[in-house]
Write a protein that holds these residues in place. Sequence first.
Motif, PDB file in Angstrom:
ATOM      1  N   PRO A 193       0.833  -1.217   0.000  1.00  0.00           N
ATOM      2  CA  PRO A 193       0.000   0.000   0.000  1.00  0.00           C
ATOM      3  C   PRO A 193       0.857   1.252   0.000  1.00  0.00           C
ATOM      4  O   PRO A 193       1.934   1.300   0.597  1.00  0.00           O
ATOM      5  CB  PRO A 193      -0.809  -0.130   1.288  1.00  0.00           C
ATOM      6  CG  PRO A 193      -0.038  -1.066   2.158  1.00  0.00           C
ATOM      7  CD  PRO A 193       0.677  -1.998   1.228  1.00  0.00           C
ATOM      8  N   LEU A 194       0.356   2.295  -0.674  1.00  0.00           N
ATOM      9  CA  LEU A 194       1.072   3.569  -0.760  1.00  0.00           C
ATOM     10  C   LEU A 194       0.428   4.654   0.085  1.00  0.00           C
ATOM     11  O   LEU A 194       0.991   5.749   0.215  1.00  0.00           O
ATOM     12  CB  LEU A 194       1.124   4.025  -2.227  1.00  0.00           C
ATOM     13  CG  LEU A 194       1.857   3.094  -3.195  1.00  0.00           C
ATOM     14  CD1 LEU A 194       1.734   3.616  -4.620  1.00  0.00           C
ATOM     15  CD2 LEU A 194       3.314   2.938  -2.805  1.00  0.00           C
ATOM     16  N   VAL A 195      -0.743   4.380   0.643  1.00  0.00           N
ATOM     17  CA  VAL A 195      -1.444   5.347   1.501  1.00  0.00           C
ATOM     18  C   VAL A 195      -1.992   4.594   2.708  1.00  0.00           C
ATOM     19  O   VAL A 195      -1.968   3.357   2.766  1.00  0.00           O
ATOM     20  CB  VAL A 195      -2.589   6.047   0.744  1.00  0.00           C
ATOM     21  CG1 VAL A 195      -2.058   6.887  -0.399  1.00  0.00           C
ATOM     22  CG2 VAL A 195      -3.611   5.034   0.240  1.00  0.00           C
ATOM     23  N   ALA A 196      -2.524   5.347   3.672  1.00  0.00           N
ATOM     24  CA  ALA A 196      -3.086   4.743   4.872  1.00  0.00           C
ATOM     25  C   ALA A 196      -4.332   3.918   4.539  1.00  0.00           C
ATOM     26  O   ALA A 196      -5.033   4.176   3.553  1.00  0.00           O
ATOM     27  CB  ALA A 196      -3.439   5.832   5.892  1.00  0.00           C
ATOM     28  N   VAL A 253     -10.707  13.798  -4.170  1.00  0.00           N
ATOM     29  CA  VAL A 253      -9.796  14.772  -4.774  1.00  0.00           C
ATOM     30  C   VAL A 253      -9.108  15.601  -3.697  1.00  0.00           C
ATOM     31  O   VAL A 253      -7.887  15.776  -3.698  1.00  0.00           O
ATOM     32  CB  VAL A 253     -10.554  15.685  -5.757  1.00  0.00           C
ATOM     33  CG1 VAL A 253      -9.666  16.854  -6.196  1.00  0.00           C
ATOM     34  CG2 VAL A 253     -11.012  14.899  -6.983  1.00  0.00           C
ATOM     35  N   PHE A 254      -9.886  16.116  -2.732  1.00  0.00           N
ATOM     36  CA  PHE A 254      -9.319  16.976  -1.692  1.00  0.00           C
ATOM     37  C   PHE A 254      -8.420  16.191  -0.741  1.00  0.00           C
ATOM     38  O   PHE A 254      -7.345  16.656  -0.346  1.00  0.00           O
ATOM     39  CB  PHE A 254     -10.440  17.662  -0.908  1.00  0.00           C
ATOM     40  CG  PHE A 254     -11.029  18.839  -1.622  1.00  0.00           C
ATOM     41  CD1 PHE A 254     -10.261  19.966  -1.909  1.00  0.00           C
ATOM     42  CD2 PHE A 254     -12.352  18.836  -2.027  1.00  0.00           C
ATOM     43  CE1 PHE A 254     -10.804  21.059  -2.581  1.00  0.00           C
ATOM     44  CE2 PHE A 254     -12.905  19.920  -2.690  1.00  0.00           C
ATOM     45  CZ  PHE A 254     -12.122  21.035  -2.960  1.00  0.00           C
ATOM     46  N   ILE A 255      -8.827  14.982  -0.363  1.00  0.00           N
ATOM     47  CA  ILE A 255      -8.033  14.192   0.582  1.00  0.00           C
ATOM     48  C   ILE A 255      -6.712  13.771  -0.048  1.00  0.00           C
ATOM     49  O   ILE A 255      -5.645  13.869   0.582  1.00  0.00           O
ATOM     50  CB  ILE A 255      -8.830  12.961   1.057  1.00  0.00           C
ATOM     51  CG1 ILE A 255     -10.040  13.408   1.876  1.00  0.00           C
ATOM     52  CG2 ILE A 255      -7.942  12.040   1.889  1.00  0.00           C
ATOM     53  CD1 ILE A 255     -10.969  12.280   2.263  1.00  0.00           C
ATOM     54  N   LEU A 256      -6.766  13.300  -1.289  1.00  0.00           N
ATOM     55  CA  LEU A 256      -5.525  12.901  -1.957  1.00  0.00           C
ATOM     56  C   LEU A 256      -4.605  14.102  -2.145  1.00  0.00           C
ATOM     57  O   LEU A 256      -3.373  13.959  -2.114  1.00  0.00           O
ATOM     58  CB  LEU A 256      -5.835  12.259  -3.308  1.00  0.00           C
ATOM     59  CG  LEU A 256      -6.493  10.876  -3.265  1.00  0.00           C
ATOM     60  CD1 LEU A 256      -6.809  10.394  -4.681  1.00  0.00           C
ATOM     61  CD2 LEU A 256      -5.597   9.862  -2.568  1.00  0.00           C
ATOM     62  N   GLY A 257      -5.182  15.286  -2.337  1.00  0.00           N
ATOM     63  CA  GLY A 257      -4.362  16.477  -2.478  1.00  0.00           C
ATOM     64  C   GLY A 257      -3.734  16.916  -1.166  1.00  0.00           C
ATOM     65  O   GLY A 257      -2.704  17.601  -1.166  1.00  0.00           O
ATOM     66  N   ALA A 273      -0.107  11.436  -1.409  1.00  0.00           N
ATOM     67  CA  ALA A 273      -0.607  10.370  -2.275  1.00  0.00           C
ATOM     68  C   ALA A 273       0.157  10.373  -3.585  1.00  0.00           C
ATOM     69  O   ALA A 273       0.694  11.397  -4.009  1.00  0.00           O
ATOM     70  CB  ALA A 273      -2.098  10.569  -2.541  1.00  0.00           C
ATOM     71  N   PRO A 274       0.226   9.229  -4.266  1.00  0.00           N
ATOM     72  CA  PRO A 274       0.903   9.174  -5.563  1.00  0.00           C
ATOM     73  C   PRO A 274       0.244  10.111  -6.569  1.00  0.00           C
ATOM     74  O   PRO A 274      -0.982  10.273  -6.580  1.00  0.00           O
ATOM     75  CB  PRO A 274       0.744   7.709  -5.985  1.00  0.00           C
ATOM     76  CG  PRO A 274       0.456   6.967  -4.726  1.00  0.00           C
ATOM     77  CD  PRO A 274      -0.286   7.914  -3.843  1.00  0.00           C
ATOM     78  N   ALA A 275       1.045  10.723  -7.408  1.00  0.00           N
ATOM     79  CA  ALA A 275       0.521  11.647  -8.418  1.00  0.00           C
ATOM     80  C   ALA A 275      -0.505  10.978  -9.337  1.00  0.00           C
ATOM     81  O   ALA A 275      -1.525  11.606  -9.672  1.00  0.00           O
ATOM     82  CB  ALA A 275       1.673  12.234  -9.231  1.00  0.00           C
ATOM     83  N   ARG A 325      -6.146  10.538 -11.336  1.00  0.00           N
ATOM     84  CA  ARG A 325      -7.302   9.683 -11.610  1.00  0.00           C
ATOM     85  C   ARG A 325      -8.532  10.157 -10.844  1.00  0.00           C
ATOM     86  O   ARG A 325      -9.661  10.050 -11.352  1.00  0.00           O
ATOM     87  CB  ARG A 325      -6.965   8.234 -11.251  1.00  0.00           C
ATOM     88  CG  ARG A 325      -5.916   7.625 -12.161  1.00  0.00           C
ATOM     89  CD  ARG A 325      -5.564   6.207 -11.777  1.00  0.00           C
ATOM     90  NE  ARG A 325      -4.474   5.682 -12.602  1.00  0.00           N
ATOM     91  CZ  ARG A 325      -4.032   4.432 -12.560  1.00  0.00           C
ATOM     92  NH1 ARG A 325      -4.605   3.557 -11.734  1.00  0.00           N
ATOM     93  NH2 ARG A 325      -3.049   4.050 -13.330  1.00  0.00           N
ATOM     94  N   ALA A 326      -8.342  10.662  -9.639  1.00  0.00           N
ATOM     95  CA  ALA A 326      -9.478  11.191  -8.884  1.00  0.00           C
ATOM     96  C   ALA A 326     -10.073  12.409  -9.585  1.00  0.00           C
ATOM     97  O   ALA A 326     -11.300  12.564  -9.663  1.00  0.00           O
ATOM     98  CB  ALA A 326      -9.035  11.546  -7.466  1.00  0.00           C
ATOM     99  N   ARG A 327      -9.214  13.278 -10.096  1.00  0.00           N
ATOM    100  CA  ARG A 327      -9.709  14.445 -10.840  1.00  0.00           C
ATOM    101  C   ARG A 327     -10.436  14.012 -12.107  1.00  0.00           C
ATOM    102  O   ARG A 327     -11.473  14.583 -12.464  1.00  0.00           O
ATOM    103  CB  ARG A 327      -8.539  15.383 -11.181  1.00  0.00           C
ATOM    104  CG  ARG A 327      -7.936  16.103  -9.981  1.00  0.00           C
ATOM    105  CD  ARG A 327      -6.997  17.213 -10.434  1.00  0.00           C
ATOM    106  NE  ARG A 327      -5.845  16.696 -11.172  1.00  0.00           N
ATOM    107  CZ  ARG A 327      -4.686  16.376 -10.613  1.00  0.00           C
ATOM    108  NH1 ARG A 327      -4.521  16.506  -9.301  1.00  0.00           N
ATOM    109  NH2 ARG A 327      -3.677  15.925 -11.354  1.00  0.00           N
TER     110      ARG A 327
END
Length: 333
Positions: free
Chosen positions: A177-180, A247-251, A255-257, A262-264
């Motif tokens: 995993p790359l995020v929590a 979008v806001f949380i990953l920003g 998080a990986p670019a 992809r969220a956007r």
Amino acid sequence: MRGVRTPFSLLAERWQPSPVIVRRAAMSAVVMAVVIVVTGGAVRLTGSGLGCHTWPTCNGESITPTPANGLHGKIEFTNRTLTYVLCAAVGWFILAARCSRPMGVPPAGGWGRHSLTKWGWVQFWVVMSNAVLGGITVLVGLNPYVVGAHMLSALALLWIAVLSWERSKEGDGPVRPLVAEPLRKLSYLLVGVTWALVAAGTLVTGAGHHPGDSSDVPRIAWLSYDQLTQVHADFVFLTVGLSLAMVFILGAVKAPAPAKARARELFLVLLAQAVIGYVQYFTDAPEILVGIHMLGASLVLIAAVRIPLALRTRGELPTELPAQEAALETAAA
């Protein structure tokens, strides 16, 4: 001890496709899955659902449409024929995955990225089962529930094809995993709500103005068209809200670019799809807008499925053989 030689292993001894070829084969299956969804929608929107009124033949006497079947028969038969093209794309992916050799495995160790091969066979059996389900839709006179199941099965195939395509770009290491974990669970929730949105849209179509044939085809009646449309709209609000939150949380986190991008993409596709849906509702669902909306449903599903896959990694997939492995290949040849 040498394993059992099969046609696959004999082919693999003579052809080892590069990772690029495997990815292209996986992408071809994705493209054809979208084509099947769109052309299936065209069959329905042109009233050609019973253009071929029997199955597996077209009219009981001929596999192909005759002049008596008219234009509707040709449209329906074209959609049936494209299933063979889809099978060819899936078959190419299976062969490419089976004949490729995972990096780090010497020629004597065998060929094939087995996890990819399994995904390919899953696609194949989904195609076969959906072909049978398509035949059943004809035999039951376009029952809206069976037609809806046929549509959802086609989208399930698209989902599996996208997973296979994304998997073909990764290495074969364990998932990291790359995020929590809570953020990963949020991405799974987003995919689940997206599926609910698509399913609600399928029910709306089953109660709507395009039954698929000019004859007296039954429609979904346990809720009115307006009520089902409202349920669908509620899922639109929920999905858009979750995608905006993503979008806001990953920003806000590291998080990986690719995940942020992809969220956007999902958020923008959802907005476009929502606009089309509302215009479609207030203009009495013209065929062209319904067709575009069905294409949009495919794009929304693709965008949603790709987000969780960008939140973990299996390592990079090498594009060239290390020198030691190249020497082993040369010696084996």
